[in-house]
Design an enzyme around this catalytic site. Structure first.
Site, PDB file in Angstrom:
ATOM      1  N   GLY A  47      40.970 -15.148  13.246  1.00  0.00           N
ATOM      2  CA  GLY A  47      40.294 -13.910  13.656  1.00  0.00           C
ATOM      3  C   GLY A  47      38.846 -14.289  13.929  1.00  0.00           C
ATOM      4  N   GLY A  88      36.105 -12.636  13.777  1.00  0.00           N
ATOM      5  CA  GLY A  88      35.159 -12.167  12.761  1.00  0.00           C
ATOM      6  C   GLY A  88      35.143 -13.113  11.573  1.00  0.00           C
ATOM      7  N   GLY A 113      34.082 -21.725  20.225  1.00  0.00           N
ATOM      8  CA  GLY A 113      33.104 -20.657  20.450  1.00  0.00           C
ATOM      9  C   GLY A 113      32.747 -19.917  19.164  1.00  0.00           C
ATOM     10  N   ASP A 114      33.708 -19.809  18.256  1.00  0.00           N
ATOM     11  CA  ASP A 114      33.434 -19.137  16.976  1.00  0.00           C
ATOM     12  C   ASP A 114      32.527 -19.985  16.093  1.00  0.00           C
ATOM     13  OD1 ASP A 114      35.035 -17.032  17.707  1.00  0.00           O
ATOM     14  OD2 ASP A 114      36.809 -17.796  16.665  1.00  0.00           O
TER      15      ASP A 114
HETATM   16  P1  ADP Z   1      35.341 -20.924  23.577  1.00  0.00           P
HETATM   17  O1  ADP Z   1      35.854 -21.723  22.433  1.00  0.00           O
HETATM   18  O2  ADP Z   1      34.785 -19.593  23.181  1.00  0.00           O
HETATM   19  O3  ADP Z   1      36.259 -20.847  24.753  1.00  0.00           O
HETATM   20  P2  ADP Z   1      33.811 -23.107  24.787  1.00  0.00           P
HETATM   21  O4  ADP Z   1      35.094 -23.755  25.175  1.00  0.00           O
HETATM   22  O5  ADP Z   1      32.768 -22.951  25.830  1.00  0.00           O
HETATM   23  O6  ADP Z   1      34.022 -21.680  24.119  1.00  0.00           O
HETATM   24  O7  ADP Z   1      33.215 -23.969  23.576  1.00  0.00           O
HETATM   25  C1  ADP Z   1      32.077 -23.566  22.857  1.00  0.00           C
HETATM   26  C2  ADP Z   1      31.156 -24.745  22.621  1.00  0.00           C
HETATM   27  O8  ADP Z   1      31.884 -25.733  21.881  1.00  0.00           O
HETATM   28  C3  ADP Z   1      30.702 -25.470  23.873  1.00  0.00           C
HETATM   29  O9  ADP Z   1      29.539 -24.902  24.418  1.00  0.00           O
HETATM   30  C4  ADP Z   1      30.447 -26.874  23.338  1.00  0.00           C
HETATM   31  O10 ADP Z   1      29.187 -26.927  22.694  1.00  0.00           O
HETATM   32  C5  ADP Z   1      31.531 -27.044  22.303  1.00  0.00           C
HETATM   33  N1  ADP Z   1      32.741 -27.676  22.891  1.00  0.00           N
HETATM   34  C6  ADP Z   1      33.891 -27.066  23.265  1.00  0.00           C
HETATM   35  N2  ADP Z   1      34.781 -27.949  23.783  1.00  0.00           N
HETATM   36  C7  ADP Z   1      34.173 -29.162  23.727  1.00  0.00           C
HETATM   37  C8  ADP Z   1      34.546 -30.508  24.077  1.00  0.00           C
HETATM   38  N3  ADP Z   1      35.745 -30.768  24.626  1.00  0.00           N
HETATM   39  N4  ADP Z   1      33.639 -31.493  23.865  1.00  0.00           N
HETATM   40  C9  ADP Z   1      32.425 -31.245  23.324  1.00  0.00           C
HETATM   41  N5  ADP Z   1      32.027 -30.007  22.966  1.00  0.00           N
HETATM   42  C10 ADP Z   1      32.866 -28.977  23.148  1.00  0.00           C
END
Ligand code: ADP
Length: 311
Positions: free
Chosen positions: A60, A62, A259-260
């Site tokens: 979740g 949150g 992202g969380d």
């Molecule tokens: P969400 O998980 O909300 O889809 P993102 O995929 O943009 O968001 O990931 C959030 C943050 O996590 C990114 O801005 C980055 O800092 C880090 N991150 C995510 N995937 C990777 C990856 N494959 N390698 C390095 N950092 C990552």
């Protein structure tokens, strides 16, 4: 120590690590499946899909963000609702073990939230969420917890609660003198418009698909937009500045919840009075490290590990 309150969802995540071929078979059998990177809301997950989801994690948005804020060193609490079911005990106990204050969680007559998460061999995820108890969080709940909301240094909101409840929380802040920095993660994007338009939101943290879905509103948003771009890092736009922060290169095995982790770490740093760039850099490192292990809460790196990486 900064006080971070996450007002949001608690789910039990049922996760399957499946090949794209298997995903295609399931999608064919059900005439439906989320796309890669997508999160959708559903009333139920088909039993055949549930059978493929062999691992269980507490999740979740949150709860995940509260756990990340606690790992980042904040005094973190979670506000929201859980069911009066078997899942609830494990949820509350586990969150407390992970350092989150849970005394504000209320029990309602609905099952604890459920998420079906499928991760493929490229570490892409597809998520279907059944709201359950999260759908029972009301404006009255937000008003009952107004003191906790106002006392925070940073308040985290996401889009897994009914918008009316999040809006009521923001209204409580608007009435207050001193108020927390509000970070809103418009995820999932569908239905995020009203909360995004509230004046009390200071920082918004869309990922790429959310930013695309909410492009027009984000262009008009008069706070700080922090776009997370997966492995490509983070693009930040304030009212008078814009900059990019790289992510460290890591061997990602499961990007679910990156992202969380980002939002929780960002909130802890902003709540502590860190400058925006330093807070984003720290959050990006924490989020990248979290992709190197399976799960979300079980993959949140400790503060010391993140600080070592930055040094
Ligand atoms: P969400 O998980 O909300 O889809 P993102 O995929 O943009 O968001 O990931 C959030 C943050 O996590 C990114 O801005 C980055 O800092 C880090 N991150 C995510 N995937 C990777 C990856 N494959 N390698 C390095 N950092 C990552």
């Amino acid at each position: 120590m900064s006080r971070v309150v996450s007002f949001g969802s608690v789910n039990v995540d049922h996760v399957g690590y499946l090949s794209q071929d298997r995903i295609a078979v399931l999608a064919d059998a059900h005439g439906w499946f989320p796309d890669a990177g997508e999160t959708v809301r559903v009333d139920a997950v088909p039993a055949a899909v549930r059978d493929d989801l062999t691992e269980t994690f507490l999740g979740g948005k949150g709860a995940n963000q509260a756990v990340a804020a606690a790992a980042a060193g904040a005094d973190a609490s979670l506000l929201g609702c859980v069911g009066e079911d078997e899942a609830e005990h494990a949820v509350v106990e586990t969150l407390a073990e992970r350092g989150v204050t849970v005394d504000g969680l209320e029990r309602v007559d609905a099952p604890t939230g459920y998420a079906a998460i499928v991760v493929d061999e490229t570490a892409e995820n597809r998520i279907a969420i059944v709201a359950g108890a999260n759908g029972r969080v009301t404006p009255a709940y937000a008003r009952r917890h107004a003191d906790r909301l106002r006392d925070a240094d940073c308040l985290l909101l996401q889009n897994e609660l009914p918008a009316a409840a999040s809006l009521a929380a923001l209204d409580e802040l608007s009435a207050a003198g001193r108020r927390p920095t509000v970070v809103y993660d418009p995820a999932p994007a569908d239905g995020a418009e009203r909360v995004l338009a509230h004046d009390a939101v200071d920082v918004v943290t869309p990922n790429e698909s959310e930013a695309a879905a909410l492009a027009e509103l984000l262009a008009d948003f008069d706070g700080t937009v922090v776009r997370t771009l997966g492995a490509r890092g983070v693009a930040v736009e304030t009212v008078d500045d814009s900059f990019h922060v790289d992510s460290p290169t890591v061997d990602a095995v499961d990007t679910t919840g990156a992202g969380d982790v980002f939002a929780g770490y960002l909130a802890a740093a902003l709540g502590d009075g860190a400058a925006l760039r330093a807070a984003v850099e720290r959050a990006a490192v924490a989020a990248a490290l979290s992709t190197t292990a399976e799960g979300v809460q079980t993959a949140v790196p400790a503060r010391t590990r993140v600080l070592d990486e930055i040094r």
